[in-house]
Structures are given as structure tokens and as C-alpha cells.
Design an enzyme around this catalytic site. Sequence first.
Site, PDB file in Angstrom:
ATOM      1  N   GLY A 111      38.536  10.218 -43.350  1.00 53.84           N
ATOM      2  CA  GLY A 111      39.076  11.570 -43.375  1.00 53.84           C
ATOM      3  C   GLY A 111      39.895  11.853 -42.136  1.00 53.84           C
ATOM      4  N   PHE A 164      41.114  16.385 -34.339  1.00 52.24           N
ATOM      5  CA  PHE A 164      41.686  15.613 -33.241  1.00 52.24           C
ATOM      6  C   PHE A 164      42.187  14.248 -33.671  1.00 52.24           C
ATOM      7  CE2 PHE A 164      38.811  18.320 -30.493  1.00 52.24           C
ATOM      8  CZ  PHE A 164      39.857  19.118 -30.054  1.00 52.24           C
ATOM      9  N   ASP A 208      32.603  24.768 -31.080  1.00 52.84           N
ATOM     10  CA  ASP A 208      33.382  24.507 -32.296  1.00 52.84           C
ATOM     11  C   ASP A 208      32.467  24.171 -33.468  1.00 52.84           C
ATOM     12  OD1 ASP A 208      35.758  24.425 -33.683  1.00 52.84           O
ATOM     13  OD2 ASP A 208      36.187  22.336 -33.208  1.00 52.84           O
TER      14      ASP A 208
END
Length: 665
Positions: free
Chosen positions: A354, A358, A472
Site C-alpha cells: 500500500g 510518507f 497521528d
Amino acid sequence: MTYMKFLSFILLLYLFTRTSAQQSPFYQFSFCQNSTNKTPNTSYKSNVNNLILWINSNSATGTVYNRTTIGSNNNHDDDVYGFYDCRGDIKGNFCQFCINIAVKEIAQRCPNSVSAMIWYDICVVGYSNNNFPGKVFLTPSWNSTGPKTIKDSTELGKAENNIRSLIGKVTTKANPNWAMGEFNWSDTEKRYGWVQCNGDLSKNGCRQCLEAMLVKVPQCCGTKVVWAVVAPSCGLEIRDYKFYQVTDQTGSSSPLPNPVAAKQESANDKKTVIISLVSVMVAVALLSSCVYYFWRRNWLCKASLVGGFLLRTTSIAFHDHVQREDPFSGDLPIIPLTIIEKITDNFSQSTKLGEGGFGPVYKGILPDSTEVAVKRLAEMSGQGSEEFKNEVILIAKLQHRNLVKILGCCIDGNEKILVYEYMPNSSLDFHLFNKEKHKQLDWKLRLSIINGIARGLLYLHEDSRLTVIHRDLKASNVLLDDEMNPKISDFGLARTFEKDQCQTKTKRVIGTYGYMAPEYAMAGLFSVKSDVFSFGVLILEIIYGKRNGEFILSEHMQSLLLYTWGLWCEGKSLELIDPFHKKTYTESEVTKCIHIGLLCVQEDAADRPTMSTVVRMLGSDTMALPKPKQPAFSVGRMSKNEDPTSKCYKDISVDEETLTIVSRR
């Protein structure tokens, strides 16, 4: 007395691990092939099993090389041709030990193969349905490299010349089929080489094979100090340390010892033993001082000492593929880029799992058969050297069942790569926001995932050595193992606090649309309560089955948070449950989770609970929960039903992409 026992234990442990590391065979490579022309039938499989039994029994006689053919009556179609061999300097029991390990491993790795080979650093075992004795086989070939890079381009030529001198020795009639040698490299350095051919090869065949392997070196290994290139019929290797046992059969450039030299060598050996013992005692004393010092400081270094030891012990499995020095913290193995390129098929699309915020993530299998996820940071990803270093240092020191484990990293030129344990069930968002897959997430499983994420956050906030703010947390950063247990991942944006530190401020606001706490998005203030807010959003997404950001654009024209608040105020909160699983949920559990989610997303950070309180609330059926206040307005887009004073400029990306700057209200 106890202190002396402790010292003795440390000394024994040191000597044991050092001896074990020197004497254990290391797995290098294996090859399993199913022929297109032949399917292994019962008779062929039986012959393979008999061959393995023969190898085990024959190697016990002390023979370091042998081959045989196992057949069934006159049916030569089912014949199996097999052999085993040990490195030239390895004799007797140690050769047998390696062969026994290899035959067990090849049976497990290649249970239904027509042809198979397995290599360890000191032995090789193989079988095939083709009659191979005396023939030169150059495939399948493999190579490995050490971590050190050569200082200048002339070193490759010197190494090749050294290997050619050994090829010259091994292909003369007076020498056996192997040779090893020591070479002066500079005033302070030496190199050590090894070449060996299959015992059935003629001298011409041996030369042909070794020369063919040497041709491969510039392409695969030319920039490295340590390398090996191996095929079924031969192999060659060069290192910067002595890896073989010197005997009168090695082909070494050193002459055989005379009595005077032997006496001098004996004296030198005694000096070496004395120096080694003194070194060990000094190391033990230093280690003991460290342990005593940190014991006085409430054992703050306990996790570091144990974690570092375990990581270094684990890294032995990679052998020369892994550099044991970590440039950041000393705890994390460095995996060379050549190995990573090999296990990901040079970052091919077929191995890609995937694309993260980043950069892309690939699947690979390390030389010790460990499945891994390889995160390759894109040059334009926004995660620079500081974020990369931060993630390496942080996650290497964090150990919890609900945090993903990092197994190694790679820094090579512009390449920055992290190697994680492989999660076979991908990420939570892959299941939760997929029209078909989210049907498989029944309420029991969703509740288990909520609890697991909460425990992972609690560890980061309160139970690890430092308070860690993830910054995050979102569905795509929660990975699921083979039993669907959640593991928090991606620590590139994480920050640490001292235990008595509450919050801090940053000028660089980084996070993800839909999950950011308002005080962080608008003022750059972040704390453990910022993560609590993200967790609250995640709870509501897990219950409803849609992203907060996606929800804003839906027919409701408001954020998931405000929609949930409206249902709560009207006493209709159960309408939030994913309609596919209204029959599987427990009403009290859903109501409690929605209640906790609303407590976590309150506007004022002071009103939000800590993760320790959240975990207690999730685990209790009787605990009284405070009434939630109206949640914060969604950070990002403004809908017509939201307060017009809640204004954010559109310097953001959509849905799951990372945003870098958010303007004040």
C-alpha cells in the site's frame, strides 16, 4: 556473596553467548522448485525421505562430502539424486551437526518439492530428480553482503585478484576442491578469502564455475567489503576478519608451523587468553557498575538493557546481512539496502502492500524467513531525517503487544527505510471503510479493537519510560495481526515528554484531517489529550463505519462528532451503530463506547479523560461516567450547519493524507 554470584553469572553468560555465536551454523539461503514436467508422487516423496535418512546416517560417519542415488526398483523416473557437503575446514561432529540442522530445515521449507537446496555458512544439502554429479550448475545462485562499503574503487580489483589466486590453488591437481587464504590489505588491515567446488567436479569444471561466480561480483556486491556469491556447484567469499579454521589443508598462504614457531604460538595463545580474561573482567566490572548505578535510579535502564540484549540476540539470525551498530541508539539492527532490494524484488509492484502518508510499503521475507513490511520513505514525503531518526529511536525502545514492532532500518544515500513485523490483515481502515470487508467486523471484534488501541495508547502515555505523544492516531495507522489484534504504528510524528511535563507548543503543525484536536490545529499545543481526542474520533468511526472526513461530505452536512452529539442529546445514540451489525451488538456496550467517545472529543482538553481513565471506563460496567460537553467543531472543512466562526483555510489535503500547516481561527 550475592554480588559475587551475580558477577559469576554474568561472566558465564558472556562466555556462553560468545561461544554459541562462534559455533552455531547460520542459515543463508534455500531454493525449492516444483517441476512443470513432474509432480511429486508417493514413490518420489518416499525416496526423498529415504535420502534424508541416508544423509543423516552417512554424515554421522564423519564424511564431509558424499552423494547418492535413491530409487524404487527399476523405475528410474522416481530416482532422487542427493548430496551434502561441508566447508573445507569443517570436520567431524561440527560438520554432522550442521548437516542434521540442514536436513530438518529443508524438509520443512520444501515439503513437496521436486528439487531443493539449502545453504548454511558451513554446509550445504541438496537433492533433485536430475542426475547432476560431475555437471556444472550455476543456478540458482545467490549472494550476500556485509554492511561496510569499500573506501575506493580499486578495492574490488584487489579482492578479485585475491580470489583468483585461490582459484588457481584449488584448480591444480595437487590441491583439494577448496582453498582459503589470508591476504595483506594495508599496513593495518587483512582480507580473508574462501573458494570451494562440489566434490564431483573436475578441475576444469571447478574453474569454470568459480570464474562464472566471480563475474557476478561487480554487479551484486562490488561496493561492499564483505561479500559471498554461491551456486549449487561452487561458491566464493571474502571478509575482513578470519572466519575459517586454519589447518594444513586450507590452502592458506601461511606455512605449516615448525616446533619453535609452535612454542611461540603457544606463548602467544596464553597471552591472548590472559588478555581476554582481563577484558572480560573489566567488561563485567563496568556492566556491574552500570547495573548498580541504575538500580539506585529505580531501574530506569532496565528496559533498555534487556531490550538491547534481546535485539542484539535476535540480530544474530541475520548473520552478515545485518550490521549490529545502530547510529542512533545502539539497539536496532541495520539491514543493508541490497538485502531489502532482494526481498522486495527491487521494490516491485507485486510486493507492494500500500501507500502511506510518507511513502509506499512493501512485503518481504528476510533471510531467516521472517515476514516483514518494508516502509520506504519517499524523498518528497515530508518526513525528513529528523522524523526518520525520531521514529527509529522511539519505536525501537517501545515494547507492547498493541504497538507494531520494528525489526530494523536502512540508511543508504537518499534511501530511508524501516522494516516492521508483517501484519497479515493490513490496517484497520482497509477493513472498516471497505463496503464489503467492514461487514466482517462484528461488534465483538470492534469492541476488542477499541480496547486494544486504548491499551496501546495508555502504554505510550503512562507506562513507557517516557510519555510519548503519537500525534497521528488514525484508522490507517492501526494495523491488525493474524488474530485481528490492533497494533498502533507510524511513529514519525511522535514526540516524547518528561514524566512531569504536561504539554508543549510547536510552530510546525502536522497531523491528519478529521483527527486533530482543536488546540493543536489552531495553536500548535499538543499533549496526551491531543491523542485522546484522536482516539475519541476513532471510537466513533469504528462504531459507525465511516470516516469523520467522509461523513462531513455526506448528506448529513456536518461532522461525525456533531452528528453523534445530536443523536446523544435526543436519546437516539444507538442509531449510530453500523447497520450491518445491529443484531450483533450489546446495547449497553455501544452506549458506553459512544459516551466515552464524546468525552474524548470535548472542545476543552482539560475536560477530556486520560487514557488510564478511558481504559477503566471501557473495562467497567458499573463506573459512573460524567456527562459529556459539546464536542469540538471538526477541524478542516466548514459545513453549512457548523458555526461560521469555525474557520480553517484549505491548506490541507483530503481524507487520509497528512496535512502540514493549519491556520488559526
